[in-house]
Design a protein around this motif. Sequence first.
Motif, PDB file in Angstrom:
ATOM      1  N   ILE A 244       0.781   3.277 -22.498  1.00 47.18           N
ATOM      2  CA  ILE A 244       0.116   2.652 -23.644  1.00 47.18           C
ATOM      3  C   ILE A 244      -0.630   1.400 -23.210  1.00 47.18           C
ATOM      4  O   ILE A 244      -1.748   1.134 -23.650  1.00 47.18           O
ATOM      5  N   GLY A 245      -0.025   0.626 -22.316  1.00 49.87           N
ATOM      6  CA  GLY A 245      -0.678  -0.583 -21.833  1.00 49.87           C
ATOM      7  C   GLY A 245      -2.003  -0.278 -21.157  1.00 49.87           C
ATOM      8  O   GLY A 245      -2.998  -0.989 -21.349  1.00 49.87           O
ATOM      9  N   ARG A 246      -2.035   0.790 -20.361  1.00 48.57           N
ATOM     10  CA  ARG A 246      -3.273   1.162 -19.686  1.00 48.57           C
ATOM     11  C   ARG A 246      -4.330   1.642 -20.681  1.00 48.57           C
ATOM     12  O   ARG A 246      -5.525   1.344 -20.547  1.00 48.57           O
ATOM     13  N   ILE A 247      -3.891   2.394 -21.699  1.00 45.56           N
ATOM     14  CA  ILE A 247      -4.838   2.863 -22.719  1.00 45.56           C
ATOM     15  C   ILE A 247      -5.441   1.679 -23.474  1.00 45.56           C
ATOM     16  O   ILE A 247      -6.656   1.595 -23.664  1.00 45.56           O
ATOM     17  N   VAL A 248      -4.577   0.748 -23.897  1.00 44.01           N
ATOM     18  CA  VAL A 248      -5.062  -0.404 -24.665  1.00 44.01           C
ATOM     19  C   VAL A 248      -5.978  -1.274 -23.814  1.00 44.01           C
ATOM     20  O   VAL A 248      -6.958  -1.840 -24.318  1.00 44.01           O
ATOM     21  N   ALA A 249      -5.698  -1.377 -22.518  1.00 43.96           N
ATOM     22  CA  ALA A 249      -6.585  -2.144 -21.633  1.00 43.96           C
ATOM     23  C   ALA A 249      -7.982  -1.544 -21.629  1.00 43.96           C
ATOM     24  O   ALA A 249      -8.991  -2.269 -21.646  1.00 43.96           O
ATOM     25  N   GLY A 250      -8.060  -0.218 -21.610  1.00 42.29           N
ATOM     26  CA  GLY A 250      -9.367   0.440 -21.653  1.00 42.29           C
ATOM     27  C   GLY A 250     -10.078   0.232 -22.977  1.00 42.29           C
ATOM     28  O   GLY A 250     -11.289  -0.033 -23.015  1.00 42.29           O
ATOM     29  N   ILE A 251      -9.321   0.330 -24.068  1.00 45.54           N
ATOM     30  CA  ILE A 251      -9.896   0.085 -25.396  1.00 45.54           C
ATOM     31  C   ILE A 251     -10.444  -1.332 -25.479  1.00 45.54           C
ATOM     32  O   ILE A 251     -11.580  -1.559 -25.920  1.00 45.54           O
ATOM     33  N   SER A 252      -9.636  -2.290 -25.063  1.00 46.46           N
ATOM     34  CA  SER A 252     -10.034  -3.703 -25.147  1.00 46.46           C
ATOM     35  C   SER A 252     -11.298  -3.971 -24.344  1.00 46.46           C
ATOM     36  O   SER A 252     -12.185  -4.703 -24.798  1.00 46.46           O
ATOM     37  N   GLN A 253     -11.373  -3.389 -23.154  1.00 46.53           N
ATOM     38  CA  GLN A 253     -12.531  -3.647 -22.299  1.00 46.53           C
ATOM     39  C   GLN A 253     -13.834  -3.245 -22.981  1.00 46.53           C
ATOM     40  O   GLN A 253     -14.827  -3.985 -22.944  1.00 46.53           O
ATOM     41  N   VAL A 254     -13.830  -2.082 -23.633  1.00 44.41           N
ATOM     42  CA  VAL A 254     -15.057  -1.600 -24.274  1.00 44.41           C
ATOM     43  C   VAL A 254     -15.358  -2.357 -25.563  1.00 44.41           C
ATOM     44  O   VAL A 254     -16.492  -2.794 -25.794  1.00 44.41           O
ATOM     45  N   LEU A 255     -14.351  -2.548 -26.404  1.00 42.84           N
ATOM     46  CA  LEU A 255     -14.592  -3.170 -27.701  1.00 42.84           C
ATOM     47  C   LEU A 255     -14.935  -4.644 -27.589  1.00 42.84           C
ATOM     48  O   LEU A 255     -15.774  -5.156 -28.341  1.00 42.84           O
ATOM     49  N   GLU A 256     -14.291  -5.342 -26.667  1.00 41.95           N
ATOM     50  CA  GLU A 256     -14.585  -6.765 -26.520  1.00 41.95           C
ATOM     51  C   GLU A 256     -16.011  -6.988 -26.021  1.00 41.95           C
ATOM     52  O   GLU A 256     -16.650  -7.982 -26.383  1.00 41.95           O
ATOM     53  N   GLU A 257     -16.506  -6.056 -25.215  1.00 42.77           N
ATOM     54  CA  GLU A 257     -17.898  -6.157 -24.759  1.00 42.77           C
ATOM     55  C   GLU A 257     -18.873  -6.057 -25.929  1.00 42.77           C
ATOM     56  O   GLU A 257     -19.984  -6.584 -25.871  1.00 42.77           O
ATOM     57  N   GLN A 258     -18.448  -5.359 -26.997  1.00 42.34           N
ATOM     58  CA  GLN A 258     -19.293  -5.192 -28.175  1.00 42.34           C
ATOM     59  C   GLN A 258     -18.896  -6.142 -29.307  1.00 42.34           C
ATOM     60  O   GLN A 258     -19.304  -5.946 -30.454  1.00 42.34           O
ATOM     61  N   ASP A 259     -18.094  -7.146 -28.981  1.00 45.76           N
ATOM     62  CA  ASP A 259     -17.705  -8.179 -29.940  1.00 45.76           C
ATOM     63  C   ASP A 259     -16.891  -7.628 -31.109  1.00 45.76           C
ATOM     64  O   ASP A 259     -17.028  -8.063 -32.243  1.00 45.76           O
ATOM     65  N   PHE A 260     -16.037  -6.632 -30.829  1.00 46.27           N
ATOM     66  CA  PHE A 260     -15.096  -6.128 -31.829  1.00 46.27           C
ATOM     67  C   PHE A 260     -13.714  -6.701 -31.545  1.00 46.27           C
ATOM     68  O   PHE A 260     -13.344  -6.925 -30.402  1.00 46.27           O
ATOM     69  N   GLN A 261     -12.959  -6.898 -32.610  1.00 44.87           N
ATOM     70  CA  GLN A 261     -11.582  -7.336 -32.491  1.00 44.87           C
ATOM     71  C   GLN A 261     -10.643  -6.149 -32.657  1.00 44.87           C
ATOM     72  O   GLN A 261     -10.991  -5.160 -33.307  1.00 44.87           O
ATOM     73  N   LEU A 262      -9.441  -6.248 -32.074  1.00 44.30           N
ATOM     74  CA  LEU A 262      -8.425  -5.210 -32.200  1.00 44.30           C
ATOM     75  C   LEU A 262      -7.318  -5.671 -33.131  1.00 44.30           C
ATOM     76  O   LEU A 262      -6.850  -6.806 -33.031  1.00 44.30           O
ATOM     77  N   LEU A 263      -6.918  -4.776 -34.026  1.00 46.62           N
ATOM     78  CA  LEU A 263      -5.767  -5.013 -34.885  1.00 46.62           C
ATOM     79  C   LEU A 263      -4.724  -3.964 -34.506  1.00 46.62           C
ATOM     80  O   LEU A 263      -4.872  -2.781 -34.810  1.00 46.62           O
ATOM     81  N   LEU A 264      -3.670  -4.404 -33.778  1.00 45.77           N
ATOM     82  CA  LEU A 264      -2.670  -3.479 -33.247  1.00 45.77           C
ATOM     83  C   LEU A 264      -1.504  -3.301 -34.215  1.00 45.77           C
ATOM     84  O   LEU A 264      -1.065  -4.258 -34.857  1.00 45.77           O
ATOM     85  N   ALA A 265      -0.991  -2.064 -34.279  1.00 45.55           N
ATOM     86  CA  ALA A 265       0.199  -1.780 -35.083  1.00 45.55           C
ATOM     87  C   ALA A 265       1.063  -0.784 -34.326  1.00 45.55           C
ATOM     88  O   ALA A 265       0.553   0.200 -33.781  1.00 45.55           O
ATOM     89  N   THR A 266       2.373  -1.014 -34.264  1.00 37.96           N
ATOM     90  CA  THR A 266       3.294  -0.102 -33.590  1.00 37.96           C
ATOM     91  C   THR A 266       4.196   0.568 -34.625  1.00 37.96           C
ATOM     92  O   THR A 266       4.571  -0.049 -35.624  1.00 37.96           O
ATOM     93  N   THR A 267       4.556   1.822 -34.366  1.00 38.32           N
ATOM     94  CA  THR A 267       5.273   2.617 -35.357  1.00 38.32           C
ATOM     95  C   THR A 267       6.610   3.160 -34.875  1.00 38.32           C
ATOM     96  O   THR A 267       7.357   3.722 -35.679  1.00 38.32           O
ATOM     97  N   GLY A 268       6.923   3.041 -33.592  1.00 35.44           N
ATOM     98  CA  GLY A 268       8.138   3.667 -33.083  1.00 35.44           C
ATOM     99  C   GLY A 268       8.095   5.183 -33.174  1.00 35.44           C
ATOM    100  O   GLY A 268       9.128   5.844 -33.177  1.00 35.44           O
ATOM    101  N   SER A 269       6.894   5.739 -33.283  1.00 36.70           N
ATOM    102  CA  SER A 269       6.668   7.194 -33.399  1.00 36.70           C
ATOM    103  C   SER A 269       7.236   7.779 -34.682  1.00 36.70           C
ATOM    104  O   SER A 269       7.454   8.994 -34.767  1.00 36.70           O
ATOM    105  N   HIS A 270       7.458   6.951 -35.704  1.00 37.51           N
ATOM    106  CA  HIS A 270       7.922   7.438 -37.006  1.00 37.51           C
ATOM    107  C   HIS A 270       6.717   7.889 -37.833  1.00 37.51           C
ATOM    108  O   HIS A 270       5.784   7.111 -38.064  1.00 37.51           O
ATOM    109  N   ILE A 271       6.746   9.126 -38.278  1.00 37.65           N
ATOM    110  CA  ILE A 271       5.602   9.686 -39.001  1.00 37.65           C
ATOM    111  C   ILE A 271       5.283   8.878 -40.245  1.00 37.65           C
ATOM    112  O   ILE A 271       4.110   8.599 -40.534  1.00 37.65           O
ATOM    113  N   ASP A 272       6.300   8.490 -41.013  1.00 39.47           N
ATOM    114  CA  ASP A 272       6.055   7.736 -42.249  1.00 39.47           C
ATOM    115  C   ASP A 272       5.322   6.424 -41.964  1.00 39.47           C
ATOM    116  O   ASP A 272       4.432   6.024 -42.721  1.00 39.47           O
ATOM    117  N   ARG A 273       5.708   5.759 -40.886  1.00 44.59           N
ATOM    118  CA  ARG A 273       5.028   4.506 -40.531  1.00 44.59           C
ATOM    119  C   ARG A 273       3.594   4.765 -40.098  1.00 44.59           C
ATOM    120  O   ARG A 273       2.682   3.997 -40.419  1.00 44.59           O
TER     121      ARG A 273
END
Length: 345
Positions: free
Chosen positions: A80-109
């Motif tokens: 997950i850390g590697r995936i988020v690093a890739g997301i951040s690299q692209v979005l930050e270059e385009q001046d987008f912010q990230l809003l992260l949320a974790t669910t513990g893999s619970h479907i309802d969450r």
Amino acid sequence: MDQKQVNHVTIDEIAARAGVSKTTVSRYLNNGSVSEEKRERIRAIIEETGYTPSRRAQDLRRGTSRTIGVLLPQIDSERIGRIVAGISQVLEEQDFQLLLATTGSHIDRELAYLSYFKNDQVDGILFIPDRLTPKHEEAILSSTVPVVIIGQKTSYASCVYHDEYASARELTELLLRTGNQKIGILSMTMRSTAVGSERLRGFYAALEQYGLTVKAPWLIRTGAGIGDGYAACRKLLQKHPDVEAVLCSTDQLAIGAIKYLREQNKRIPADVAVAGMGHDHLSEFITPRLTTVHYAYKTSGMEAARILLQILDNEIDLHKQFQLGYRIIEQETTERAESDTDTAS
């Protein structure tokens, strides 16, 4: 329309009544590129409803609050850390912010956060699920913002995923080519996960090609951690002390298996070969070094972010399916040579 009604008008309602996307309304409010026909329809609805942009919309107008929601199963994961690093690299270059949320893999969450992100008016969602269900499909198809899925293949949304089947098959063939026939498999017990089932399918396909089968108790289903791998390997060897190779669906399981084998004075790979999947950084530091499969997790995050930005730019989701390759990292836990030394010592 009275003031109370005006205050409850949302950008989603403006978009629905004007027959355009929410992104188009945002562009209108930001003086962005919108066709004259759509611009006139939006202007008319805004005048009719008395809509006043929210504080966030006003921030958008100033170009300071572009946000993408990122939905994660957990944060304490190298993948997950590697995936988020890739997301951040692209979005930050385009001046987008990230809003992260974790669910513990619970479907309802996950479903709750999909709804929350939509209602909080993020511009788009990047979703990393462990598994997808009909409820996920319903939530994604009804979303008023685009959703791109990472790590799972699906037809109802754009997605970036890995070739789990082919990589597992090739890894199994590597073990078989070196003469291993009594192969135990440690596989994670994850409810209806496409990744887990595809890897297991690849394992079986390679064995079938060599005229072999693996049935219980050669297949041990377990959790995802190092301790799970240790316990599963112990269970495997108690039932089959003559096992020649242990094939693990993750590196964490493989590392646990290696720990148990070393405690039993098993030489790796002279007595028992071991292979994992995922190329965890620990695979380079344990002794012996682990044979594994490298997946381009960071690249998957980058590609998913690019696809989402493309959807936002073009205002259309073509449900693009982007499959990434893999690379077998053959190291000391499977290397067989006549001069083999006791790597378990």
